[in-house]
Design a protein around this motif. Structure first.
Motif, mmCIF file in Angstrom:
data_model
loop_
_atom_site.group_PDB
_atom_site.id
_atom_site.type_symbol
_atom_site.label_atom_id
_atom_site.label_comp_id
_atom_site.label_asym_id
_atom_site.label_seq_id
_atom_site.Cartn_x
_atom_site.Cartn_y
_atom_site.Cartn_z
ATOM 1 N N ALA A 29 0.824 -1.205 0.000
ATOM 2 C CA ALA A 29 0.000 0.000 0.000
ATOM 3 C C ALA A 29 0.860 1.258 0.000
ATOM 4 O O ALA A 29 0.487 2.269 -0.613
ATOM 5 N N ARG A 30 2.004 1.221 0.667
ATOM 6 C CA ARG A 30 2.877 2.402 0.677
ATOM 7 C C ARG A 30 3.385 2.720 -0.727
ATOM 8 O O ARG A 30 3.465 3.888 -1.118
ATOM 9 N N ARG A 31 3.737 1.692 -1.488
ATOM 10 C CA ARG A 31 4.174 1.936 -2.869
ATOM 11 C C ARG A 31 3.020 2.432 -3.729
ATOM 12 O O ARG A 31 3.201 3.290 -4.600
ATOM 13 N N VAL A 32 1.830 1.884 -3.502
ATOM 14 C CA VAL A 32 0.652 2.309 -4.268
ATOM 15 C C VAL A 32 0.350 3.781 -4.002
ATOM 16 O O VAL A 32 0.069 4.557 -4.928
ATOM 17 N N VAL A 33 0.412 4.191 -2.735
ATOM 18 C CA VAL A 33 0.156 5.591 -2.390
ATOM 19 C C VAL A 33 1.172 6.500 -3.057
ATOM 20 O O VAL A 33 0.820 7.554 -3.623
ATOM 21 N N ALA A 34 2.452 6.129 -3.022
ATOM 22 C CA ALA A 34 3.491 6.956 -3.650
ATOM 23 C C ALA A 34 3.268 7.065 -5.156
ATOM 24 O O ALA A 34 3.416 8.149 -5.740
ATOM 25 N N ALA A 35 2.885 5.943 -5.794
ATOM 26 C CA ALA A 35 2.642 5.971 -7.236
ATOM 27 C C ALA A 35 1.434 6.833 -7.572
ATOM 28 O O ALA A 35 1.444 7.594 -8.546
ATOM 29 N N ARG A 36 0.374 6.748 -6.765
ATOM 30 C CA ARG A 36 -0.812 7.571 -7.016
ATOM 31 C C ARG A 36 -0.519 9.048 -6.805
ATOM 32 O O ARG A 36 -1.042 9.903 -7.527
ATOM 33 N N GLN A 37 0.306 9.358 -5.827
ATOM 34 C CA GLN A 37 0.664 10.760 -5.607
ATOM 35 C C GLN A 37 1.457 11.308 -6.791
ATOM 36 O O GLN A 37 1.243 12.460 -7.202
ATOM 37 N N ALA A 38 2.346 10.504 -7.349
ATOM 38 C CA ALA A 38 3.107 10.945 -8.516
ATOM 39 C C ALA A 38 2.183 11.183 -9.705
ATOM 40 O O ALA A 38 2.321 12.178 -10.427
ATOM 41 N N ALA A 39 1.219 10.281 -9.918
ATOM 42 C CA ALA A 39 0.283 10.450 -11.028
ATOM 43 C C ALA A 39 -0.606 11.661 -10.818
ATOM 44 O O ALA A 39 -0.872 12.427 -11.757
ATOM 45 N N ALA A 40 -1.091 11.854 -9.573
ATOM 46 C CA ALA A 40 -1.970 12.992 -9.295
ATOM 47 C C ALA A 40 -1.242 14.311 -9.518
ATOM 48 O O ALA A 40 -1.827 15.271 -10.045
ATOM 49 N N ALA A 41 0.030 14.384 -9.135
ATOM 50 C CA ALA A 41 0.798 15.606 -9.356
ATOM 51 C C ALA A 41 1.004 15.867 -10.844
ATOM 52 O O ALA A 41 0.955 17.014 -11.295
ATOM 53 N N ARG A 42 1.206 14.814 -11.606
ATOM 54 C CA ARG A 42 1.453 14.958 -13.037
ATOM 55 C C ARG A 42 0.196 15.392 -13.781
ATOM 56 O O ARG A 42 0.256 16.221 -14.697
ATOM 57 N N TRP A 43 -0.961 14.834 -13.403
ATOM 58 C CA TRP A 43 -2.186 15.097 -14.166
ATOM 59 C C TRP A 43 -3.076 16.150 -13.513
ATOM 60 O O TRP A 43 -4.199 16.362 -13.959
ATOM 61 N N ALA A 63 5.962 2.800 -14.401
ATOM 62 C CA ALA A 63 7.023 3.780 -14.162
ATOM 63 C C ALA A 63 6.822 4.492 -12.833
ATOM 64 O O ALA A 63 7.779 4.734 -12.088
ATOM 65 N N ASP A 64 5.577 4.822 -12.498
ATOM 66 C CA ASP A 64 5.300 5.473 -11.213
ATOM 67 C C ASP A 64 5.672 4.567 -10.044
ATOM 68 O O ASP A 64 6.239 5.013 -9.044
ATOM 69 N N LEU A 65 5.350 3.266 -10.155
ATOM 70 C CA LEU A 65 5.675 2.335 -9.083
ATOM 71 C C LEU A 65 7.184 2.185 -8.905
ATOM 72 O O LEU A 65 7.681 2.020 -7.785
ATOM 73 N N ASP A 66 7.895 2.246 -10.009
ATOM 74 C CA ASP A 66 9.345 2.074 -9.956
ATOM 75 C C ASP A 66 10.091 3.385 -9.767
ATOM 76 O O ASP A 66 11.333 3.405 -9.789
ATOM 77 N N GLY A 67 9.362 4.509 -9.613
ATOM 78 C CA GLY A 67 9.987 5.784 -9.309
ATOM 79 C C GLY A 67 10.615 6.499 -10.480
ATOM 80 O O GLY A 67 11.528 7.317 -10.284
#
Length: 506
Positions: A411-425, A481-485
């Protein structure tokens, strides 16, 4: 005084509208007429209100009573108008001075003995009152905690019509909602319980990070149901806006849990394969109620043994999956419910469903094709991730649970990936990669290089994937890509996304 009015709220779908309940008492043959597009339950209010008024010790006016619900062009459904009707009627007869109810929304169903019973949909009703500038509401006692969820609203509750009359006439205090206690601890199945299935776990993580739909194909015991049931455990908690919307839907359906708290955990719906089209997408006479796809809004809709569902029920999901909303047309008007859910399909590869998979299958190729052919091509084309799970091996099954990664870690990785996507879009008002329109990803600056998409474009030209499939693979690549940073997908990300989409990574 022969005229009075009291405020109430009517629901059409998940949207509330402020309604003025008018009562006019005139000389003539005693009768009660209700106008304003009432449904059957509202027509029956005349008998409920009469009995409740008399059994509460009040005098029933023997005059011609006209009740009108404004706006008259808005269809009115349900019994939530009972208490407002009784108050307006007693005010019009001169029994009650209605000044204390001025600017107050009154909600509640009346029993014949004068008790005030809870009603469905109080949360969206109170939210509608707040949007209309009303900051005081009176609700049934059992709905008080639910109504108090809306900020900026002064909520008071009644358990009987007599209590409301005592408040209006004598200033007796009403019931105040109890303070909400601490939220219960998060409970549910953990991803650490799943034995093996590295590919299935990766597919689940990618689906959670990007909001992608998922199909799991494999023999019995491979872990399809276990994986699907653990998807909500790796999804982030709902924010205030989503939690309010999800809680409102469950309030309308009468499924709101006790305690009056917002639903923070992503909902999980797993209807039986005998479910009908109305139970899946919503329906019913009069006011169409939300179905499983709407009750799973911002959560997970899991269809186990998906080929056993009727073809009509499965195909009815195609439009909600594409648009994120369900539009239901009825003779008395249309209703719209949100349905932005993650669909998870699970299916055996054939009807015999031998535990060993293809090695022990007794079905002919024709039977296998017919079985999986119940899942239509247009529906599967909307499923981003499609993986085939192998049978679980003995070594994997006997592996210690402590060695498996828990839901909290994923879940921690999922949250980080979603935050990256939300910032991008954020500039286009989107939060998840699965929500991004395909044409947007094919234009600069988001278009991937020709080198990174060479294999994918070759598949599109050969017809092995559709244009919709091309766009969905690109979305998957962004999620990986978001999951892998990484800031942008590379060739390996596109290749992994292709494998997850086509099942070739299995």
């Amino acid at each position: 005084m022969s005229y009075a009015k009291v405020l109430c709220v009517g629901l059409v779908g998940v949207t509330g509208h402020l309604v003025e309940v008018e009562a006019d008492l005139a000389p003539g043959l005693p009768a009660v007429v209700i106008s304003g597009l009432p449904d059957t339950a509202l027509h029956e209010a005349r008998d409920r209100v009469r009995a409740a008024v008399v059994n509460s010790g009040q005098r029933w006016p023997n005059r011609r009573i006209t009740l009108n619900l404004l706006p008259a062009t808005l269809p009115k459904f349900g019994s939530a108008f009972d208490l407002a009707i009784a108050a307006a009627l007693l005010g019009g007869s001169g029994e009650l001075p209605l000044l204390p109810l001025e600017g107050v929304v009154v909600l509640g169903e009346l029993g014949l003995d004068g008790t005030v019973r809870p009603v469905r949909g109080v949360l969206p009703m109170v939210a509608a009152a707040a949007r209309a500038g009303v900051n005081r509401v009176i609700v049934p006692a059992d709905n008080a905690a639910e109504a108090a969820v809306i900020p900026g609203i002064r909520v008071r509750a009644v358990d009987t019509l007599h209590r409301l009359v005592s408040f209006v006439r004598d200033g007796e205090p009403l019931i105040e909602p109890a303070a909400a206690g601490p939220p219960p601890p998060a409970e549910g199945p953990d991803l650490a319980d799943v034995a093996g299935q590295g590919l299935g776990r990766r597919a689940l993580e990618v689906a959670a990070a990007g909001g992608h739909h998922l199909a799991l194909l494999g023999p019995p015991g491979a872990g399809k149901t276990m994986l699907a049931e653990r998807l909500p455990s790796i999804l982030p908690e709902l924010d205030d806006e989503d939690a309010l919307e999800v809680t409102a839907l469950h309030s309308i359906a009468g499924l709101l849990p006790a305690g009056g708290r917002l639903i923070r955990r992503p909902p999980f719906q797993a209807p039986h394969h005998s479910a009908t089209v109305p139970s899946l997408v919503g329906g019913g006479s009069g006011l169409a109620r939300p179905g499983a796809v709407s009750l799973a809004h911002r959560g997970v809709l899991f269809l186990d043994e998906a080929p056993e569902f009727s073809k009509g029920a499965l195909d009815a999901l195609r439009q909600p999956l594409e648009n994120g909303r369900v539009q239901l047309a009825r003779s008395r008007g249309g209703t719209e419910y949100p349905a932005r859910t993650q669909l998870v399909l699970a299916a055996n590869p054939c009807p015999c469903a031998k535990p060993g998979g293809d090695t022990y299958c007794e079905c002919s190729p024709l039977v296998r094709r017919r079985y999986l052919g119940r899942l239509s091509g247009p529906l599967l084309d909307r499923i981003d991730v499609q993986v085939r799970l192998p049978p679980v091996r003995a070594a994997e099954l006997m592996q210690a649970t402590a060695e498996s990664e828990s839901s909290a870690a994923v879940a921690r990785r999922v949250v980080a990936a979603r935050q990256a996507a939300a910032a991008r879009w954020s500039a286009i008002g989107r939060r998840l990669n699965a929500e991004i329109p395909g044409p947007f990803l094919r234009r600069p600056p988001w278009r991937l290089s020709a080198e990174d998409t060479a294999e994918l474009r070759a598949r599109l030209d050969s017809g092995s994937i559709s244009a919709r499939g091309f766009d969905r693979i690109i979305r998957l690549a962004w999620t990986i890509a978001d999951l892998d940073g990484r800031d942008r997908p590379n060739r390996e990300d596109v290749r992994e996304a292709t494998g997850l989409r086509t099942g070739e990574g299995s």
